[in-house]
Design a protein around this motif. Structure first.
Motif, PDB file in Angstrom:
ATOM      1  N   ALA A  28       5.337 -50.928 -20.482  1.00  0.00           N
ATOM      2  CA  ALA A  28       4.925 -49.888 -19.676  1.00  0.00           C
ATOM      3  C   ALA A  28       3.566 -48.956 -20.287  1.00  0.00           C
ATOM      4  CB  ALA A  28       5.856 -49.100 -18.829  1.00  0.00           C
ATOM      5  N   GLU A  29       4.098 -49.088 -21.569  1.00  0.00           N
ATOM      6  CA  GLU A  29       2.998 -47.880 -22.203  1.00  0.00           C
ATOM      7  C   GLU A  29       1.739 -48.491 -23.076  1.00  0.00           C
ATOM      8  OE1 GLU A  29       5.211 -45.235 -24.940  1.00  0.00           O
ATOM      9  OE2 GLU A  29       6.560 -44.860 -22.956  1.00  0.00           O
ATOM     10  N   ILE A  30       1.786 -49.978 -22.617  1.00  0.00           N
ATOM     11  CA  ILE A  30       0.612 -50.836 -23.314  1.00  0.00           C
ATOM     12  C   ILE A  30      -0.305 -51.191 -22.230  1.00  0.00           C
ATOM     13  CG2 ILE A  30       0.252 -52.860 -24.608  1.00  0.00           C
ATOM     14  CD1 ILE A  30       2.954 -52.740 -25.643  1.00  0.00           C
ATOM     15  N   PRO A  31      -1.465 -50.392 -22.053  1.00  0.00           N
ATOM     16  CA  PRO A  31      -2.361 -50.454 -20.914  1.00  0.00           C
ATOM     17  C   PRO A  31      -2.822 -52.110 -20.839  1.00  0.00           C
ATOM     18  CG  PRO A  31      -2.792 -48.568 -21.891  1.00  0.00           C
ATOM     19  CD  PRO A  31      -1.898 -49.194 -22.806  1.00  0.00           C
ATOM     20  N   ARG A  32      -3.279 -52.678 -21.876  1.00  0.00           N
ATOM     21  CA  ARG A  32      -3.747 -53.918 -21.722  1.00  0.00           C
ATOM     22  C   ARG A  32      -2.870 -55.130 -21.226  1.00  0.00           C
ATOM     23  NH1 ARG A  32      -7.474 -56.837 -26.413  1.00  0.00           N
ATOM     24  NH2 ARG A  32      -7.759 -58.716 -25.722  1.00  0.00           N
ATOM     25  N   LEU A  33      -1.522 -54.652 -21.517  1.00  0.00           N
ATOM     26  CA  LEU A  33      -0.538 -55.651 -21.020  1.00  0.00           C
ATOM     27  C   LEU A  33       0.016 -55.308 -19.600  1.00  0.00           C
ATOM     28  CD1 LEU A  33       2.452 -56.099 -23.728  1.00  0.00           C
ATOM     29  CD2 LEU A  33       0.628 -57.715 -22.842  1.00  0.00           C
ATOM     30  N   VAL A  34      -0.112 -54.265 -19.341  1.00  0.00           N
ATOM     31  CA  VAL A  34       0.137 -53.647 -17.851  1.00  0.00           C
ATOM     32  C   VAL A  34      -0.873 -54.251 -17.039  1.00  0.00           C
ATOM     33  CG1 VAL A  34       0.083 -51.729 -16.304  1.00  0.00           C
ATOM     34  CG2 VAL A  34       1.378 -51.671 -18.533  1.00  0.00           C
ATOM     35  N   ALA A  35      -2.297 -54.313 -17.571  1.00  0.00           N
ATOM     36  CA  ALA A  35      -3.500 -54.759 -16.516  1.00  0.00           C
ATOM     37  C   ALA A  35      -3.536 -56.353 -16.721  1.00  0.00           C
ATOM     38  CB  ALA A  35      -4.442 -54.210 -16.909  1.00  0.00           C
ATOM     39  N   SER A  36      -2.829 -57.172 -17.512  1.00  0.00           N
ATOM     40  CA  SER A  36      -2.887 -58.447 -18.002  1.00  0.00           C
ATOM     41  C   SER A  36      -2.871 -59.276 -16.651  1.00  0.00           C
ATOM     42  CB  SER A  36      -2.307 -58.979 -19.154  1.00  0.00           C
ATOM     43  OG  SER A  36      -2.599 -60.222 -19.310  1.00  0.00           O
ATOM     44  N   ALA A  37      -3.646 -60.108 -16.437  1.00  0.00           N
ATOM     45  CA  ALA A  37      -3.425 -61.242 -15.379  1.00  0.00           C
ATOM     46  C   ALA A  37      -2.955 -62.393 -16.106  1.00  0.00           C
ATOM     47  CB  ALA A  37      -4.825 -61.570 -14.383  1.00  0.00           C
ATOM     48  N   LEU A  38      -2.840 -62.429 -17.326  1.00  0.00           N
ATOM     49  CA  LEU A  38      -2.682 -63.882 -18.281  1.00  0.00           C
ATOM     50  C   LEU A  38      -1.316 -63.642 -18.743  1.00  0.00           C
ATOM     51  CD1 LEU A  38      -5.930 -64.323 -20.182  1.00  0.00           C
ATOM     52  CD2 LEU A  38      -5.233 -65.368 -18.101  1.00  0.00           C
ATOM     53  N   ILE A  39      -0.633 -62.383 -19.237  1.00  0.00           N
ATOM     54  CA  ILE A  39       0.445 -62.282 -19.534  1.00  0.00           C
ATOM     55  C   ILE A  39       1.240 -61.318 -18.725  1.00  0.00           C
ATOM     56  CG2 ILE A  39       2.154 -61.395 -21.424  1.00  0.00           C
ATOM     57  CD1 ILE A  39      -0.492 -61.849 -23.395  1.00  0.00           C
ATOM     58  N   ARG A  40       1.857 -61.863 -17.742  1.00  0.00           N
ATOM     59  CA  ARG A  40       2.720 -61.136 -16.748  1.00  0.00           C
ATOM     60  C   ARG A  40       4.126 -60.832 -16.743  1.00  0.00           C
ATOM     61  NH1 ARG A  40      -1.002 -64.826 -14.329  1.00  0.00           N
ATOM     62  NH2 ARG A  40       0.669 -66.384 -14.061  1.00  0.00           N
ATOM     63  N   PRO A  41       4.540 -60.065 -16.167  1.00  0.00           N
ATOM     64  CA  PRO A  41       6.262 -59.697 -16.366  1.00  0.00           C
ATOM     65  C   PRO A  41       6.879 -61.033 -16.014  1.00  0.00           C
ATOM     66  CG  PRO A  41       5.335 -57.858 -15.445  1.00  0.00           C
ATOM     67  CD  PRO A  41       4.187 -58.977 -15.402  1.00  0.00           C
ATOM     68  N   VAL A  42       7.920 -61.242 -16.632  1.00  0.00           N
ATOM     69  CA  VAL A  42       8.832 -62.355 -16.066  1.00  0.00           C
ATOM     70  C   VAL A  42       9.670 -62.032 -15.076  1.00  0.00           C
ATOM     71  CG1 VAL A  42      10.921 -63.886 -17.128  1.00  0.00           C
ATOM     72  CG2 VAL A  42       8.782 -63.633 -18.632  1.00  0.00           C
ATOM     73  N   ASP A  43      10.209 -60.665 -15.130  1.00  0.00           N
ATOM     74  CA  ASP A  43      11.054 -59.781 -14.294  1.00  0.00           C
ATOM     75  C   ASP A  43      10.775 -58.560 -14.297  1.00  0.00           C
ATOM     76  OD1 ASP A  43      12.289 -59.391 -16.712  1.00  0.00           O
ATOM     77  OD2 ASP A  43      13.815 -60.938 -16.541  1.00  0.00           O
TER      78      ASP A  43
END
Length: 212
Positions: A91-106
């Motif tokens: 949640a503190e890594i903006p690029r991951l939060v906004a990523s459409a390619l690496i989405r949360p599993v759960d």
């Protein structure tokens, strides 16, 4: 996070607090080049780098180390900084939060590893195993329920050294991670996986494999 009899006589891993910034720099940017990577691209957009560092990427990286959750950990061997792992709550890594390619599993509030670097001159000497164990231990000490990473599985294929920071499936499986999904992202033209290591309070039953 210490292994052995102490930082000066064995292996140890510590969060990169401001007093350890130069140790981090010795691993990722030993010549302190202004244009060299400071492990910022996932964490700060250009305007934020300008605000935090006054145009200096090094200063912006230094500022990150003063936050509640520093941007990662440094591993030492006999007191010498030899490895860097960028790890913090997803949640503190903006690029991951906004990523459409690496989405949360759960919905598990995982911590994410986005970069693993072994210092030049210390590779193929077992640093990575100690680095990952230390990173996981740091996350666990901060209450993380699980740690994720997004490596590739090169098999016998050659991997572009500029993308080696994402790590490999074998490297993470040796550290107790397991594949829980895939992503739409690639590195070195290879698909990136989702690997996870559950910690206290995060059972394997919460998630399964499959494509995300």
């Amino acid at each position: 996070m210490d292994e052995g009899t102490g930082e000066g006589t064995g292996w140890s891993t510590h969060p990169v607090t401001p007093d350890r910034f130069d140790d981090f720099a010795d691993v990722v940017n030993p010549n302190r080049r202004t244009t060299h990577c400071w492990c910022l691209s996932h964490r700060l957009p250009a305007p934020e780098i300008e605000r935090l560092g006054g145009g200096s990427r090094e200063a912006a990286a230094r500022a990150l180390c003063a936050r509640e959750h520093p941007p990662g950990v440094v591993t030492y061997r006999d007191g010498v900084p030899v490895g860097w792992c960028s790890i913090s709550p997803r949640a503190e890594i903006p690029r991951l939060v906004a990523s459409a390619l690496i989405r949360p599993v759960d919905e598990v509030p995982v911590w994410s590893i986005i970069c693993v670097v072994v210092r030049g001159g210390h590779r193929r000497q077992g640093v990575t195993g100690h680095l990952l164990e230390g990173a996981v231990a740091w996350a666990a000490s901060q209450g993380a329920p699980a740690v994720e990473a997004y490596p590739v599985d090169p098999g016998g294929r050659r991997m572009d050294t500029t993308m080696a920071f994402v790590g490999t499936r074998a490297m993470f499986e040796a550290a107790g991670f397991r594949v829980v999904g895939t992503t739409d992202a690639v590195a070195s033209k290879m698909p990136r996986l989702v690997v996870r290591r559950d910690l206290a309070g995060a059972g394997a039953a919460r998630h399964g494999g499959g494509r995300r």
